[in-house]
Design a protein around this motif. Structure first.
Motif, PDB file in Angstrom:
ATOM      1  N   THR A   1      31.293 -65.618 -12.774  1.00 59.23           N
ATOM      2  CA  THR A   1      30.344 -66.289 -13.651  1.00 59.23           C
ATOM      3  C   THR A   1      29.148 -66.785 -12.847  1.00 59.23           C
ATOM      4  O   THR A   1      27.998 -66.677 -13.286  1.00 59.23           O
ATOM      5  N   ARG A   2      29.409 -67.306 -11.656  1.00 58.28           N
ATOM      6  CA  ARG A   2      28.315 -67.757 -10.781  1.00 58.28           C
ATOM      7  C   ARG A   2      27.387 -66.601 -10.420  1.00 58.28           C
ATOM      8  O   ARG A   2      26.157 -66.742 -10.434  1.00 58.28           O
ATOM      9  N   MET A   3      27.973 -65.461 -10.072  1.00 61.10           N
ATOM     10  CA  MET A   3      27.146 -64.318  -9.681  1.00 61.10           C
ATOM     11  C   MET A   3      26.380 -63.763 -10.889  1.00 61.10           C
ATOM     12  O   MET A   3      25.250 -63.290 -10.749  1.00 61.10           O
ATOM     13  N   LYS A   4      26.971 -63.822 -12.076  1.00 59.33           N
ATOM     14  CA  LYS A   4      26.274 -63.397 -13.285  1.00 59.33           C
ATOM     15  C   LYS A   4      25.069 -64.300 -13.546  1.00 59.33           C
ATOM     16  O   LYS A   4      23.983 -63.829 -13.909  1.00 59.33           O
ATOM     17  N   ILE A   5      25.249 -65.603 -13.384  1.00 57.34           N
ATOM     18  CA  ILE A   5      24.145 -66.550 -13.576  1.00 57.34           C
ATOM     19  C   ILE A   5      23.045 -66.284 -12.548  1.00 57.34           C
ATOM     20  O   ILE A   5      21.847 -66.283 -12.884  1.00 57.34           O
ATOM     21  N   ALA A   6      23.439 -66.039 -11.295  1.00 53.93           N
ATOM     22  CA  ALA A   6      22.457 -65.721 -10.260  1.00 53.93           C
ATOM     23  C   ALA A   6      21.680 -64.461 -10.627  1.00 53.93           C
ATOM     24  O   ALA A   6      20.447 -64.397 -10.470  1.00 53.93           O
ATOM     25  N   LEU A   7      22.375 -63.453 -11.112  1.00 56.98           N
ATOM     26  CA  LEU A   7      21.722 -62.198 -11.493  1.00 56.98           C
ATOM     27  C   LEU A   7      20.754 -62.423 -12.649  1.00 56.98           C
ATOM     28  O   LEU A   7      19.623 -61.913 -12.631  1.00 56.98           O
ATOM     29  N   ASP A   8      21.165 -63.180 -13.652  1.00 53.51           N
ATOM     30  CA  ASP A   8      20.278 -63.461 -14.784  1.00 53.51           C
ATOM     31  C   ASP A   8      19.006 -64.176 -14.330  1.00 53.51           C
ATOM     32  O   ASP A   8      17.894 -63.851 -14.770  1.00 53.51           O
ATOM     33  N   ALA A   9      19.164 -65.174 -13.451  1.00 54.07           N
ATOM     34  CA  ALA A   9      17.998 -65.910 -12.953  1.00 54.07           C
ATOM     35  C   ALA A   9      17.079 -64.982 -12.156  1.00 54.07           C
ATOM     36  O   ALA A   9      15.840 -65.051 -12.287  1.00 54.07           O
ATOM     37  N   ALA A  10      17.674 -64.110 -11.347  1.00 54.23           N
ATOM     38  CA  ALA A  10      16.875 -63.165 -10.567  1.00 54.23           C
ATOM     39  C   ALA A  10      16.120 -62.204 -11.479  1.00 54.23           C
ATOM     40  O   ALA A  10      14.959 -61.848 -11.213  1.00 54.23           O
ATOM     41  N   LYS A  11      16.751 -61.769 -12.572  1.00 59.44           N
ATOM     42  CA  LYS A  11      16.077 -60.883 -13.521  1.00 59.44           C
ATOM     43  C   LYS A  11      14.894 -61.579 -14.184  1.00 59.44           C
ATOM     44  O   LYS A  11      13.849 -60.958 -14.438  1.00 59.44           O
TER      45      LYS A  11
END
Length: 299
Positions: A65-75
């Motif tokens: 979930t943390r990595m998904k949130i990081a990916l969303d923010a990066a996008k």
């Protein structure tokens, strides 16, 4: 409530910018000296609410979930830097400005400090230093010169918060441990210590290689020399693989130095050849980053 300038900037930005990882503006009100913005409803609040200083009994975010949130923010940043025309520098990326819905999809919010980026042959824009202490890039704090790489540094801080579960500035800790980036820096240089950066609340429930990959990305985003930081598009590619749980770092030596600023092939999941090429390039980047970290630790 906010100042007139920041209010108008945010209304303008959110009226012109549209992306799944940017919060939508529902409406606004300006009556006398009263200013009100109405965002779309993000039911889970901010990343800060779920990551930092959790109350007793509240479950921590899982690794993926943390990595998904990081990916969303990066996008969201990738859209601002690479797809908005002209490009936009966010300038205030922090955990409290990343909002979450009930499925923990993340969106960037609060564009009051956003600034149109350099265009043409200009390398930067000059600005009065704004933002939140601890998240601002060192060169921006020092010179007031703002580039998209300033946002990449701030993203590195947020990614490090996601990895460690620690605040960027925590005055309750010992003096030498109060600044998250300063505390993590010597650990970046010694891959054998990488597990020290993992949030204890995860209770070691994370893929070791995924942790190494995420730390490599954070370390490169946080380099003092802005020119050697990766572009946010490179970060999106790497985090796409990390969030998928793909195994991209292996125990092989790489003689080459990492090249974080070069572009990875865009990952299109509908194309097997594109995905294989992206994985191969990300693997080279990740192993090079680890090899460089090892060589630095031996100097």
């Amino acid at each position: 409530m906010q100042g007139n300038r920041e209010f108008l900037i945010e209304v303008l930005m959110l009226s012109l910018l549209h992306h799944p990882n940017l919060v939508s503006l529902v409406g606004y009100c300006a009556d006398g000296d009263q200013r009100l913005l109405v965002y779309e409803y993000m039911s889970a609040g901010s990343l800060e609410d779920h990551l930092l200083d959790l109350p007793r009994g509240k479950s921590p975010l899982s690794w993926f979930t943390r990595m998904k949130i990081a990916l969303d923010a990066a996008k969201g940043l990738e859209y601002l830097h690479d797809k908005a025309n002209p490009p936009v520098i966010y300038r205030d990326l922090k955990s409290s400005n990343i909002l979450l819905d009930h499925d923990f999809n993340a969106k960037l919010s609060d564009f009051g400090l956003a600034k149109v980026g350099p265009v043409g042959d200009k390398s930067h824009v000059s600005s009065r230093v704004m933002g939140t202490y601890g998240y601002c890039a060192p060169e921006y704090q020092r010179t007031g010169q703002l580039t998209v790489k300033s946002d990449v540094y701030s993203f590195g801080v947020v990614l490090l918060e996601l990895i460690t579960g620690r605040r960027v500035i925590d005055t309750r800790r010992r003096n030498k441990d109060q600044n998250l980036v300063s505390w993590a820096d010597p650990i970046f240089k010694n891959p054998q210590r990488f597990t020290e950066l993992a949030d204890p609340l995860l209770k070691q429930d994370y893929p070791e290689k995924g942790l190494n990959q995420a730390i490599a990305v954070a370390s490169m985003c946080l380099t003092v020399d802005a020119s050697t930081r990766p572009l946010i598009g490179d970060v999106v590619t790497a985090l796409t693989i990390i969030a998928d749980g793909a195994d991209i770092i292996e125990s092989v030596d790489s003689p080459s130095e990492p090249s974080p600023s070069r572009s990875f092939s865009y990952m299109n999941k509908s194309s097997g050849s594109d995905r294989e090429r992206a994985i191969a390039e990300a693997k080279e980047w990740g192993t090079s980053a680890r090899t460089t970290a090892m060589s630095r630790s031996m100097r």
